[in-house]
Structures are given as C-alpha cells and as structure tokens.
Design a protein around this motif. Structure first.
Motif, mmCIF file in Angstrom:
data_model
loop_
_atom_site.group_PDB
_atom_site.id
_atom_site.type_symbol
_atom_site.label_atom_id
_atom_site.label_comp_id
_atom_site.label_asym_id
_atom_site.label_seq_id
_atom_site.Cartn_x
_atom_site.Cartn_y
_atom_site.Cartn_z
ATOM 1 N N MET A 1 0.836 -1.181 0.000
ATOM 2 C CA MET A 1 0.000 0.000 0.000
ATOM 3 C C MET A 1 0.882 1.246 0.000
ATOM 4 N N ILE A 2 0.448 2.237 -0.718
ATOM 5 C CA ILE A 2 1.166 3.508 -0.769
ATOM 6 C C ILE A 2 0.511 4.447 0.226
ATOM 7 N N SER A 3 1.297 4.979 1.149
ATOM 8 C CA SER A 3 0.724 5.903 2.126
ATOM 9 C C SER A 3 0.351 7.216 1.435
ATOM 10 N N PRO A 4 -0.770 7.809 1.842
ATOM 11 C CA PRO A 4 -1.197 9.075 1.233
ATOM 12 C C PRO A 4 -0.134 10.173 1.322
ATOM 13 N N GLN A 5 0.683 10.135 2.349
ATOM 14 C CA GLN A 5 1.714 11.157 2.512
ATOM 15 C C GLN A 5 2.738 11.125 1.373
ATOM 16 N N LYS A 6 2.959 9.960 0.781
ATOM 17 C CA LYS A 6 3.939 9.861 -0.314
ATOM 18 C C LYS A 6 3.541 10.718 -1.509
ATOM 19 N N PHE A 7 2.239 10.923 -1.695
ATOM 20 C CA PHE A 7 1.786 11.697 -2.835
ATOM 21 C C PHE A 7 2.086 13.188 -2.678
ATOM 22 N N GLU A 8 2.392 13.603 -1.462
ATOM 23 C CA GLU A 8 2.756 15.003 -1.232
ATOM 24 C C GLU A 8 4.249 15.232 -1.368
ATOM 25 N N ASN A 9 5.035 14.154 -1.511
ATOM 26 C CA ASN A 9 6.472 14.287 -1.765
ATOM 27 C C ASN A 9 6.674 14.874 -3.153
ATOM 28 N N SER A 10 7.810 15.498 -3.343
ATOM 29 C CA SER A 10 8.131 16.084 -4.641
ATOM 30 C C SER A 10 9.126 15.221 -5.388
ATOM 31 N N ILE A 11 8.951 15.185 -6.680
ATOM 32 C CA ILE A 11 9.956 14.652 -7.592
ATOM 33 C C ILE A 11 10.158 15.757 -8.606
ATOM 34 N N GLY A 12 11.375 16.215 -8.707
ATOM 35 C CA GLY A 12 11.624 17.376 -9.552
ATOM 36 C C GLY A 12 10.984 18.593 -8.913
ATOM 37 N N ASN A 13 10.243 19.357 -9.699
ATOM 38 C CA ASN A 13 9.684 20.617 -9.200
ATOM 39 C C ASN A 13 8.193 20.550 -8.901
ATOM 40 N N GLN A 14 7.639 19.331 -8.728
ATOM 41 C CA GLN A 14 6.207 19.232 -8.423
ATOM 42 C C GLN A 14 5.938 18.046 -7.507
ATOM 43 N N THR A 15 4.803 18.128 -6.836
ATOM 44 C CA THR A 15 4.442 16.993 -5.987
ATOM 45 C C THR A 15 3.991 15.835 -6.862
ATOM 46 N N ILE A 16 4.102 14.652 -6.312
ATOM 47 C CA ILE A 16 3.660 13.461 -7.028
ATOM 48 C C ILE A 16 2.166 13.563 -7.332
ATOM 49 N N ALA A 17 1.388 14.051 -6.364
ATOM 50 C CA ALA A 17 -0.060 14.187 -6.576
ATOM 51 C C ALA A 17 -0.357 15.122 -7.734
ATOM 52 N N ASP A 18 0.313 16.260 -7.812
ATOM 53 C CA ASP A 18 0.082 17.200 -8.906
ATOM 54 C C ASP A 18 0.461 16.591 -10.251
ATOM 55 N N PHE A 19 1.567 15.863 -10.271
ATOM 56 C CA PHE A 19 1.987 15.213 -11.512
ATOM 57 C C PHE A 19 0.928 14.213 -11.977
ATOM 58 N N ILE A 20 0.445 13.384 -11.063
ATOM 59 C CA ILE A 20 -0.562 12.378 -11.419
ATOM 60 C C ILE A 20 -1.836 13.055 -11.910
ATOM 61 N N ARG A 21 -2.273 14.099 -11.203
ATOM 62 C CA ARG A 21 -3.475 14.820 -11.634
ATOM 63 C C ARG A 21 -3.327 15.350 -13.058
ATOM 64 N N GLU A 22 -2.173 15.928 -13.365
ATOM 65 C CA GLU A 22 -1.948 16.479 -14.705
ATOM 66 C C GLU A 22 -2.010 15.377 -15.766
ATOM 67 N N GLN A 23 -1.390 14.236 -15.475
ATOM 68 C CA GLN A 23 -1.392 13.139 -16.451
ATOM 69 C C GLN A 23 -2.802 12.590 -16.652
ATOM 70 N N VAL A 24 -3.524 12.412 -15.571
ATOM 71 C CA VAL A 24 -4.896 11.893 -15.663
ATOM 72 C C VAL A 24 -5.774 12.861 -16.461
ATOM 73 N N LEU A 25 -5.624 14.142 -16.207
ATOM 74 C CA LEU A 25 -6.397 15.136 -16.961
ATOM 75 C C LEU A 25 -6.096 15.033 -18.449
ATOM 76 N N ARG A 26 -4.821 14.985 -18.808
ATOM 77 C CA ARG A 26 -4.440 14.945 -20.223
ATOM 78 C C ARG A 26 -4.842 13.631 -20.890
ATOM 79 N N LEU A 27 -4.854 12.548 -20.148
ATOM 80 C CA LEU A 27 -5.252 11.255 -20.714
ATOM 81 C C LEU A 27 -6.768 11.127 -20.831
ATOM 82 N N THR A 28 -7.493 11.855 -20.001
ATOM 83 C CA THR A 28 -8.945 11.707 -19.930
ATOM 84 C C THR A 28 -9.704 12.764 -20.717
ATOM 85 N N TYR A 29 -9.268 13.998 -20.634
ATOM 86 C CA TYR A 29 -10.018 15.097 -21.255
ATOM 87 C C TYR A 29 -9.628 15.242 -22.729
ATOM 88 N N THR A 30 -10.195 14.368 -23.545
ATOM 89 C CA THR A 30 -9.893 14.380 -24.977
ATOM 90 C C THR A 30 -11.150 14.624 -25.816
#
Length: 123
Positions: A1-30
């Motif tokens: 299981m991935i702890s919710p806190q891990k999604f607030e960690n940053s990789i590069g210049n953004q949080t993991i949660a923000d990165f995932i949200r951006e990818q999901v938006l771009r993959l879904t909103y077509t």
C-alpha cells in the motif's frame, strides 16, 4: 500500500499528486463531453488532442512512477510486465519489440533520477 503522505512528496519541481493529476487530466479530457471532469480538475481549456505516442509515454511514465512508489525495482517491474503476454504480442506485432516494457523501464531510470519531465527515447 502507498501511504497518502507519499503523494505530497516532490519529484523534480512538483508533488507526485500534482503530476498524477496532470497526467490523468491529459489522458482523460480528450472530448468535450469530459468538460465537467476537466472543470472539476480546475482546468478550463479545450480538450487535449488524442496523440497515441504522447499517451503511450504518459502511461509508461505513470506506470514507472507507481512501481517506484510501491518500492519495486527494474527487475521486479520486468518480471511483472512479463506477465502480460497479450500486451507483449501486440507491441511486437506493431513495433517489433515489447515497447511498453522498454518505455516503462526507461522511465523508471528517469523517476529514480528525480525526473518526471524528460520524454525518453528507447532504441
């Protein structure tokens, strides 16, 4: 299981949660029928253009990120990806290689280096 806190960690210049949200938006909103979803995500622009190559890279980057979040290494990922013979067969038919696996493993290197921006090229 991935702890919710891990999604607030940053990789590069953004949080993991923000990165995932951006990818999901771009993959879904077509398509315009997904406009309410895009609005809920805080996006007010037009739908994104469907681009198979771009989608393939975004999905591979997400897969690599989730392998990383689960603490799996390249060997683990390679083993898991070997359990999808239909994907392998389709890739080999279309690309002459198991491109899905190759991209995910390449993106695992990028994620490990703290890079969620680079578009990898596999040869």
């Amino acid at each position: 299981m991935i702890s919710p806190q891990k999604f607030e960690n940053s990789i590069g210049n953004q949080t993991i949660a923000d990165f995932i949200r951006e990818q999901v938006l771009r993959l879904t909103y077509t398509a315009v029928d997904m406009r309410p979803f895009a609005a809920d995500m805080g996006y007010g622009g037009e739908p994104f253009v469907w681009d198979e190559d771009d989608r393939r890279h975004r999905l591979a980057r997400l897969d690599a990120l989730f392998f990383h979040l689960y603490g799996l290494d390249r060997n683990d990922a390679d083993y898991i990806l070997a359990q999808f013979p239909i994907v392998r067969e389709q890739d080999e038919k279309q690309f002459g290689r198991y491109l899905t696996r190759d991209l995910i493993l390449a993106y695992m290197n990028a994620v490990a280096a703290g890079d969620l921006e680079t578009v990898v090229e596999v040869r």
